[in-house]
Design a protein around this motif. Structure first.
Motif, mmCIF file in Angstrom:
data_model
loop_
_atom_site.group_PDB
_atom_site.id
_atom_site.type_symbol
_atom_site.label_atom_id
_atom_site.label_comp_id
_atom_site.label_asym_id
_atom_site.label_seq_id
_atom_site.Cartn_x
_atom_site.Cartn_y
_atom_site.Cartn_z
ATOM 1 N N VAL A 93 0.853 -1.181 0.000
ATOM 2 C CA VAL A 93 0.000 0.000 0.000
ATOM 3 C C VAL A 93 0.891 1.233 0.000
ATOM 4 O O VAL A 93 2.025 1.198 0.474
ATOM 5 C CB VAL A 93 -0.980 0.061 1.200
ATOM 6 C CG1 VAL A 93 -1.977 -1.063 1.147
ATOM 7 C CG2 VAL A 93 -0.260 0.074 2.512
ATOM 8 N N GLU A 94 0.354 2.285 -0.568
ATOM 9 C CA GLU A 94 1.053 3.574 -0.581
ATOM 10 C C GLU A 94 0.213 4.563 0.200
ATOM 11 O O GLU A 94 -0.999 4.639 0.013
ATOM 12 C CB GLU A 94 1.257 4.061 -2.017
ATOM 13 C CG GLU A 94 2.152 3.163 -2.825
ATOM 14 C CD GLU A 94 2.411 3.679 -4.234
ATOM 15 O OE1 GLU A 94 2.032 4.831 -4.547
ATOM 16 O OE2 GLU A 94 3.003 2.925 -5.015
ATOM 17 N N ILE A 95 0.877 5.309 1.074
ATOM 18 C CA ILE A 95 0.192 6.288 1.908
ATOM 19 C C ILE A 95 0.845 7.641 1.671
ATOM 20 O O ILE A 95 2.055 7.779 1.753
ATOM 21 C CB ILE A 95 0.301 5.933 3.402
ATOM 22 C CG1 ILE A 95 -0.230 4.513 3.651
ATOM 23 C CG2 ILE A 95 -0.438 6.950 4.254
ATOM 24 C CD1 ILE A 95 0.082 3.986 5.029
ATOM 25 N N ARG A 99 -4.112 10.786 1.492
ATOM 26 C CA ARG A 99 -4.853 9.618 1.971
ATOM 27 C C ARG A 99 -4.637 9.411 3.464
ATOM 28 O O ARG A 99 -4.838 8.325 3.976
ATOM 29 C CB ARG A 99 -4.395 8.373 1.206
ATOM 30 C CG ARG A 99 -4.695 8.460 -0.261
ATOM 31 C CD ARG A 99 -4.220 7.247 -0.994
ATOM 32 N NE ARG A 99 -4.983 6.081 -0.580
ATOM 33 C CZ ARG A 99 -4.677 4.855 -0.935
ATOM 34 N NH1 ARG A 99 -3.638 4.624 -1.693
ATOM 35 N NH2 ARG A 99 -5.403 3.839 -0.528
ATOM 36 N N ASP A 102 -7.029 7.466 6.006
ATOM 37 C CA ASP A 102 -7.207 6.017 5.939
ATOM 38 C C ASP A 102 -5.982 5.232 6.419
ATOM 39 O O ASP A 102 -5.895 4.039 6.160
ATOM 40 C CB ASP A 102 -7.463 5.594 4.485
ATOM 41 C CG ASP A 102 -8.626 6.315 3.849
ATOM 42 O OD1 ASP A 102 -9.223 7.187 4.497
ATOM 43 O OD2 ASP A 102 -8.940 6.002 2.697
ATOM 44 N N LEU A 106 -5.189 1.155 5.939
ATOM 45 C CA LEU A 106 -4.187 0.741 4.964
ATOM 46 C C LEU A 106 -3.089 -0.100 5.605
ATOM 47 O O LEU A 106 -2.644 -1.095 5.036
ATOM 48 C CB LEU A 106 -3.587 1.975 4.268
ATOM 49 C CG LEU A 106 -4.553 2.724 3.352
ATOM 50 C CD1 LEU A 106 -3.936 4.042 2.901
ATOM 51 C CD2 LEU A 106 -4.948 1.880 2.167
ATOM 52 N N GLN A 109 -4.471 -3.425 6.217
ATOM 53 C CA GLN A 109 -4.603 -4.148 4.956
ATOM 54 C C GLN A 109 -3.286 -4.836 4.586
ATOM 55 O O GLN A 109 -3.270 -6.006 4.225
ATOM 56 C CB GLN A 109 -4.996 -3.173 3.842
ATOM 57 C CG GLN A 109 -5.107 -3.797 2.475
ATOM 58 C CD GLN A 109 -5.434 -2.762 1.418
ATOM 59 O OE1 GLN A 109 -5.966 -1.706 1.697
ATOM 60 N NE2 GLN A 109 -5.077 -3.061 0.193
#
Length: 115
Positions: A93-95, A99, A102, A106, A109
């Motif tokens: 995942v990229e944060i 974003r 979330d 994430l 996830q």
């Protein structure tokens, strides 16, 4: 669980060092986040790691990591920075600051935790 953290954008090496310092301030993460061993190639005297490794279990450490990443990304920066989290099985995942609401979802996830 092992999670690899890397930084894209800005000055990645500098931003990764700042992220490592930031995460080291969290009591619950102290000692759980370290630079990944870097292997120098021929004729290099030394090399810095471009990845941090976080060893987090479920629950508390994941929540602390997520909150800390959210706060880190909320800090004013000269350029956009994205933190990439990668699990051993390839989940990724990229944060980024856009974003940031979330972050815990994430992080969960990538850890394989379903809320």
């Amino acid at each position: 669980m092992r999670i690899d953290l890397s930084v894209q954008g800005g000055e990645p090496t500098e931003e990764l060092a700042e992220l490592a310092d930031w995460l080291a301030q969290e009591d619950e993460l102290r000692g759980l986040v370290k630079p990944a061993p870097a292997v120098p190639v021929a004729r290099e005297l030394g090399v810095s790691s471009d990845v941090l490794v976080a060893a987090v279990g479920s629950g508390g450490a994941v929540s602390v990591l997520a909150a800390s990443l959210k706060a880190f990304l909320a800090q004013p920066r000269r350029s956009d920075v994205t933190i990439v989290l990668t699990a051993p099985d390839g989940r990724r995942v990229e944060i980024d600051a856009k974003r940031v609401r979330d972050v815990e979802a994430l992080v969960r996830q990538v850890c394989g935790e379903v809320e």
